[in-house]
Design a protein around this motif. Structure first.
Motif, PDB file in Angstrom:
ATOM      1  N   ARG A 203      48.769  39.658  30.398  1.00 28.42           N
ATOM      2  CA  ARG A 203      48.357  39.601  31.799  1.00 28.42           C
ATOM      3  C   ARG A 203      47.058  38.799  31.894  1.00 28.42           C
ATOM      4  N   ALA A 204      46.826  38.177  33.024  1.00 28.90           N
ATOM      5  CA  ALA A 204      45.612  37.378  33.209  1.00 28.90           C
ATOM      6  C   ALA A 204      44.375  38.243  32.979  1.00 28.90           C
ATOM      7  N   LYS A 206      40.785  39.968  33.604  1.00 32.56           N
ATOM      8  CA  LYS A 206      40.320  40.598  34.848  1.00 32.56           C
ATOM      9  C   LYS A 206      39.623  39.590  35.774  1.00 32.56           C
ATOM     10  N   MET A 208      40.127  36.517  36.160  1.00 27.77           N
ATOM     11  CA  MET A 208      41.100  35.657  36.855  1.00 27.77           C
ATOM     12  C   MET A 208      41.811  36.443  37.950  1.00 27.77           C
ATOM     13  N   GLN A 209      42.131  37.699  37.649  1.00 25.44           N
ATOM     14  CA  GLN A 209      42.744  38.548  38.687  1.00 25.44           C
ATOM     15  C   GLN A 209      41.802  38.655  39.884  1.00 25.44           C
ATOM     16  N   GLU A 214      45.469  34.693  39.201  1.00 26.83           N
ATOM     17  CA  GLU A 214      46.480  35.218  38.277  1.00 26.83           C
ATOM     18  C   GLU A 214      47.702  34.290  38.219  1.00 26.83           C
ATOM     19  N   TRP A 215      48.034  33.678  39.355  1.00 27.91           N
ATOM     20  CA  TRP A 215      49.187  32.772  39.410  1.00 27.91           C
ATOM     21  C   TRP A 215      49.008  31.609  38.418  1.00 27.91           C
ATOM     22  N   PHE A 217      47.287  31.584  35.630  1.00 29.14           N
ATOM     23  CA  PHE A 217      47.449  32.093  34.270  1.00 29.14           C
ATOM     24  C   PHE A 217      48.939  32.221  33.931  1.00 29.14           C
ATOM     25  N   ARG A 218      49.715  32.737  34.882  1.00 26.75           N
ATOM     26  CA  ARG A 218      51.160  32.915  34.653  1.00 26.75           C
ATOM     27  C   ARG A 218      51.834  31.564  34.448  1.00 26.75           C
TER      28      ARG A 218
END
Ligand code: UDP
Length: 244
Positions: A203-204, A206, A208-209, A214-215, A217-218
């Motif tokens: 998961r990205a 924190k 980045m969240q 987060e998008w 990172f994904r």
């Protein structure tokens, strides 16, 4: 606890609740033994609803709780003038409900993901939330003819909460189709959350969240999502133009 009136993002009703309020609503449902079908709606899901009528009916009319997942959904709600207190990410809500299982004894069932992933997520959950009750696991690759047995196995395990990780829209369509046969109270689609909990997918971080990234990172981790993620800029444009 009263569920706040939903706000509409591109026609899709979204409940403007905090994470704590969402957990409280779901706990009340568990206490009263009422079923609640939960959708954590990100921009991609809201865009899917624009094109897929059946999915739109499920999210807009049949879900009991639709939560703002993802920076896009939160931005859109606020841009449209609504008070969206915070993001309620599916993965975070799933973890909060596992925590609730550990403290209050509610039983959970993990359905979905590649073979072995739900079991790996169960092991990780037991490490993170001592006392959590995960009463069964089943991978998400099955034939139609196996559906009745899957439902029977789930009901025999008698979970209070059923987490279904088949990806959107498949998981919501499966849940609605089988809602009446399922005895679990909380029914929730959680996409790739077993993969994340099991450590198969990162998961990205924190920061980045928190920076609504987060998008990115994904996309970096799974470039194959590029086409799917085009829904995001299209979503932003549609919201901007819907508000002229
Ligand atoms: N999956 C599954 N059965 C299927 C298709 C997908 O169990 O027929 C699982 C897949 O292994 C993955 C999850 O569904 O664990 C989908 O994850 P994704 O990140 O695409 O979901 P999203 O969160 O984007 O909806």
């Amino acid at each position: 606890m009263q569920i706040k009136e939903p706000v509409k993002i591109l026609g899709v009703p979204v409940h403007p609740l905090t994470m704590d309020e969402s957990v409280a609503v779901l706990e009340t449902k568990l206490v009263h033994k009422e079923q609640a079908f939960v959708v954590t709606a990100n921009a991609e899901i809201i865009m899917m609803c624009q094109k897929d009528k059946e999915y739109n009916t499920i999210v807009s009319e049949q879900a009991d709780l639709v939560l703002p997942d993802g920076a896009g959904a939160v931005w859109a709600g606020r841009y449209l003038g609504y008070n969206i207190p915070e993001r309620v990410a599916g993965f975070d809500l799933y973890n909060r409900l596992l925590q609730l299982s550990a403290t209050k004894g509610y039983k959970a069932y993990f359905f979905g993901g590649a073979p072995g992933v739900a079991e790996a997520a169960k092991n990780k959950a037991e490490e993170l939330y001592p006392g959590v009750k995960i009463v069964g696991c089943r991978n998400g690759f099955f034939k139609d003819s196996e559906e009745d047995t899957i439902i029977q196995d789930i009901n025999t395990a008698a979970p209070d909460m059923l987490f279904v990780a088949l990806g959107a829209p498949k998981q919501e369509k499966w849940l609605i189709k089988n809602r009446e046969k399922l005895q679990a109270k909380i029914l929730m689609g959680i996409g790739g959350s077993f993969d994340v909990l099991a450590g198969k997918m990162e998961r990205a971080p924190k920061w980045m969240q928190d920076s609504s990234l987060e998008w990115a990172f994904r996309l970096y981790k799974q470039p194959s999502r590029f086409m799917r993620m085009l829904a995001l800029p299209k979503f932003v444009l549609k919201v901007l133009f819907s508000h002229k």
